[in-house]
Scaffold this active site. Structure first.
Site, PDB file in Angstrom:
ATOM      1  N   TYR A  53     -26.450 -14.138  31.165  1.00 14.12           N
ATOM      2  CA  TYR A  53     -25.832 -12.843  31.438  1.00 14.12           C
ATOM      3  C   TYR A  53     -25.697 -12.589  32.947  1.00 14.12           C
ATOM      4  O   TYR A  53     -26.517 -13.050  33.734  1.00 14.12           O
ATOM      5  CB  TYR A  53     -26.652 -11.709  30.832  1.00 14.12           C
ATOM      6  CG  TYR A  53     -26.562 -11.589  29.332  1.00 14.12           C
ATOM      7  CD1 TYR A  53     -25.690 -12.369  28.586  1.00 14.12           C
ATOM      8  CD2 TYR A  53     -27.357 -10.674  28.652  1.00 14.12           C
ATOM      9  CE1 TYR A  53     -25.623 -12.242  27.216  1.00 14.12           C
ATOM     10  CE2 TYR A  53     -27.296 -10.543  27.275  1.00 14.12           C
ATOM     11  CZ  TYR A  53     -26.419 -11.332  26.562  1.00 14.12           C
ATOM     12  OH  TYR A  53     -26.367 -11.197  25.194  1.00 14.12           O
ATOM     13  N   PRO A 218     -22.194  -2.753  18.791  1.00  9.99           N
ATOM     14  CA  PRO A 218     -22.226  -1.714  17.757  1.00  9.99           C
ATOM     15  C   PRO A 218     -20.998  -0.813  17.759  1.00  9.99           C
ATOM     16  O   PRO A 218     -20.718  -0.159  16.752  1.00  9.99           O
ATOM     17  CB  PRO A 218     -23.490  -0.921  18.108  1.00  9.99           C
ATOM     18  CG  PRO A 218     -23.659  -1.111  19.578  1.00  9.99           C
ATOM     19  CD  PRO A 218     -23.235  -2.531  19.817  1.00  9.99           C
ATOM     20  N   LEU A 219     -20.267  -0.794  18.877  1.00 10.52           N
ATOM     21  CA  LEU A 219     -19.059   0.034  18.955  1.00 10.52           C
ATOM     22  C   LEU A 219     -17.787  -0.794  18.865  1.00 10.52           C
ATOM     23  O   LEU A 219     -16.701  -0.316  19.184  1.00 10.52           O
ATOM     24  CB  LEU A 219     -19.056   0.851  20.259  1.00 10.52           C
ATOM     25  CG  LEU A 219     -20.248   1.796  20.451  1.00 10.52           C
ATOM     26  CD1 LEU A 219     -20.110   2.574  21.756  1.00 10.52           C
ATOM     27  CD2 LEU A 219     -20.380   2.752  19.267  1.00 10.52           C
ATOM     28  N   GLY A 221     -16.692  -3.299  20.634  1.00  9.90           N
ATOM     29  CA  GLY A 221     -15.999  -3.508  21.903  1.00  9.90           C
ATOM     30  C   GLY A 221     -15.299  -2.268  22.428  1.00  9.90           C
ATOM     31  O   GLY A 221     -14.367  -2.374  23.232  1.00  9.90           O
ATOM     32  N   GLY A 222     -15.728  -1.095  21.976  1.00 10.58           N
ATOM     33  CA  GLY A 222     -15.131   0.163  22.418  1.00 10.58           C
ATOM     34  C   GLY A 222     -14.184   0.767  21.399  1.00 10.58           C
ATOM     35  O   GLY A 222     -13.778   1.929  21.532  1.00 10.58           O
ATOM     36  N   LEU A 223     -13.848   0.013  20.362  1.00 10.77           N
ATOM     37  CA  LEU A 223     -12.896   0.490  19.359  1.00 10.77           C
ATOM     38  C   LEU A 223     -13.409   1.736  18.636  1.00 10.77           C
ATOM     39  O   LEU A 223     -12.633   2.626  18.282  1.00 10.77           O
ATOM     40  CB  LEU A 223     -12.622  -0.622  18.353  1.00 10.77           C
ATOM     41  CG  LEU A 223     -11.372  -0.495  17.483  1.00 10.77           C
ATOM     42  CD1 LEU A 223     -10.113  -0.596  18.335  1.00 10.77           C
ATOM     43  CD2 LEU A 223     -11.363  -1.563  16.399  1.00 10.77           C
ATOM     44  N   LEU A 224     -14.736   1.800  18.439  1.00 14.61           N
ATOM     45  CA  LEU A 224     -15.329   2.904  17.687  1.00 14.61           C
ATOM     46  C   LEU A 224     -15.839   4.026  18.582  1.00 14.61           C
ATOM     47  O   LEU A 224     -16.507   4.945  18.116  1.00 14.61           O
ATOM     48  CB  LEU A 224     -16.480   2.371  16.829  1.00 14.61           C
ATOM     49  CG  LEU A 224     -16.083   1.349  15.763  1.00 14.61           C
ATOM     50  CD1 LEU A 224     -17.308   0.679  15.174  1.00 14.61           C
ATOM     51  CD2 LEU A 224     -15.252   2.016  14.672  1.00 14.61           C
ATOM     52  N   GLY A 225     -15.504   3.948  19.860  1.00 11.80           N
ATOM     53  CA  GLY A 225     -15.989   4.949  20.810  1.00 11.80           C
ATOM     54  C   GLY A 225     -14.995   6.043  21.126  1.00 11.80           C
ATOM     55  O   GLY A 225     -15.056   6.650  22.196  1.00 11.80           O
ATOM     56  N   GLY A 226     -14.060   6.297  20.210  1.00 10.73           N
ATOM     57  CA  GLY A 226     -13.047   7.316  20.458  1.00 10.73           C
ATOM     58  C   GLY A 226     -11.876   6.791  21.263  1.00 10.73           C
ATOM     59  O   GLY A 226     -11.350   7.482  22.133  1.00 10.73           O
TER      60      GLY A 226
END
Length: 329
Positions: A53, A218-219, A221-226
């Site tokens: 990382y 969990p989101l 890649g941002g798709l589920l973050g609004g």
């Protein structure tokens, strides 16, 4: 912060864990320090990193290898009891150089990788050492013998896996049991409302062997973050994200409407949906800023009712349950 046991172990970890893949890449060192300070202040105790990382995860880059671990190491070096306040998790497997033995899970690589991570982290032990991927060419007798040695030496406390299939988890655990070794206590998998394949066999395997699930991304890649709200507000997105949004637009519109109807932010609903799963020990969030971390922690206060859970299943259907009933009887 709410806490849960990491699988069948006696170790308790915060239900939201700090993922540090952005440290040294999207997030500079100063902001990384602020995020870690804020996380500890909020009761987050599991810090998750990996030897690769901190930059492009490729062995031929000129810089970026081990940067995330090094940043955490410099943060720990500030003292103030920082090391005793966190459960430190890192990973091995991916190439850390161009040599034939600079990757995977041979006993040779495990020993060298652990020593290198300890050096970058500036500590004498790794609390949770995770295999970043399955190594199909190395026998479990070799893998477990090498990791048992690290445990005996006090350099590693617990072992975990990441991106394993259900049958691979079973094989690993059965081999560990035959050696009277605890084996794996956790698994990091891709899991979110848009990616539910692990419900078929991985989650049943984790439940059977007493392992804690720690979802990454969990989101989505941002798709589920609004994402629709953000685009409407003028936020620019990458061409890839634009294509993904169009692919899922009807579902995203229904999802964000549902979130608005229950008065919760989309990101918090996505995280709360994960947290309601009893197999899950912690969900890993990878904030780029302190503000993002603070917003993610809001998911701990969200309770989803049965009606909402049912509607989420309608919008984002899973694979149909567990195997084999999902596809047979």
């Amino acid at each position: 912060m709410k806490y849960a046991h990491l699988g069948r172990s006696g170790l308790r970890v915060g239900r939201v864990a700090l993922g540090t893949m952005n440290f040294g890449d999207a997030t500079d060192e100063a902001e990384s320090f602020r995020i870690m300070d804020a996380a500890v202040h909020a009761g987050v105790n599991l810090f998750d990193t990996a030897d690769v990382y901190g930059g492009p995860q490729t062995p031929d880059m000129e810089q970026g290898f081990g940067v995330s671990e090094e940043i955490i190491g410099r943060w720990l070096a500030q003292g103030g009891g920082r090391r005793d306040k966190i459960v430190l998790a890192t990973k091995l497997y991916q190439p850390m150089g161009p040599g034939p033995n600079d990757k995977y899970l041979s006993a040779y690589k495990i020993r060298r990788a652990a020593e290198a991570s300890l050096g970058r982290l500036g500590t004498d032990h790794i609390d949770l050492y995770q295999m970043h991927h399955i190594d199909r060419s190395t026998p479990w007798e070799e893998i477990w013998q090498a990791t048992e040695q690290l445990v005996r030496e006090g350099k590693v406390t617990y072992m975990g896996s990441s991106n394993f299939a259900g049958w691979q988890i079973a094989t690993a655990q059965n081999a560990a049991t035959a050696r009277h070794f605890m084996g794996l206590v956790s698994e990091q998998s891709l899991y979110n409302l848009t990616a539910r394949t692990i419900e078929l066999e991985v989650i049943p395997a984790l439940r059977y062997y007493g392992m804690g699930l720690m979802p990454w991304s969990p989101l989505g890649g941002g798709l589920l973050g609004g994402v629709l709200q953000k685009i409407e507000g003028g936020r620019r997105t990458s061409p890839h994200m634009q294509q993904t949004v169009e692919k899922y637009r009807p579902q995203l519109e229904a999802y964000e409407k549902l979130c608005a109807d229950i008065g919760e932010q989309p990101a918090n609903v996505a995280l709360a949906w994960l947290l309601h799963n009893p197999v899950l020990s912690a969900t890993i969030v990878g904030p780029r800023t302190v503000d993002q971390l603070t917003r993610n922690l809001g998911a701990l206060d969200v309770t989803l009712g049965e009606d909402t859970l049912a509607k989420l299943d309608e919008i984002w259907p899973g694979p149909g349950g567990e195997a084999p009933e999902a596809y047979a009887w």
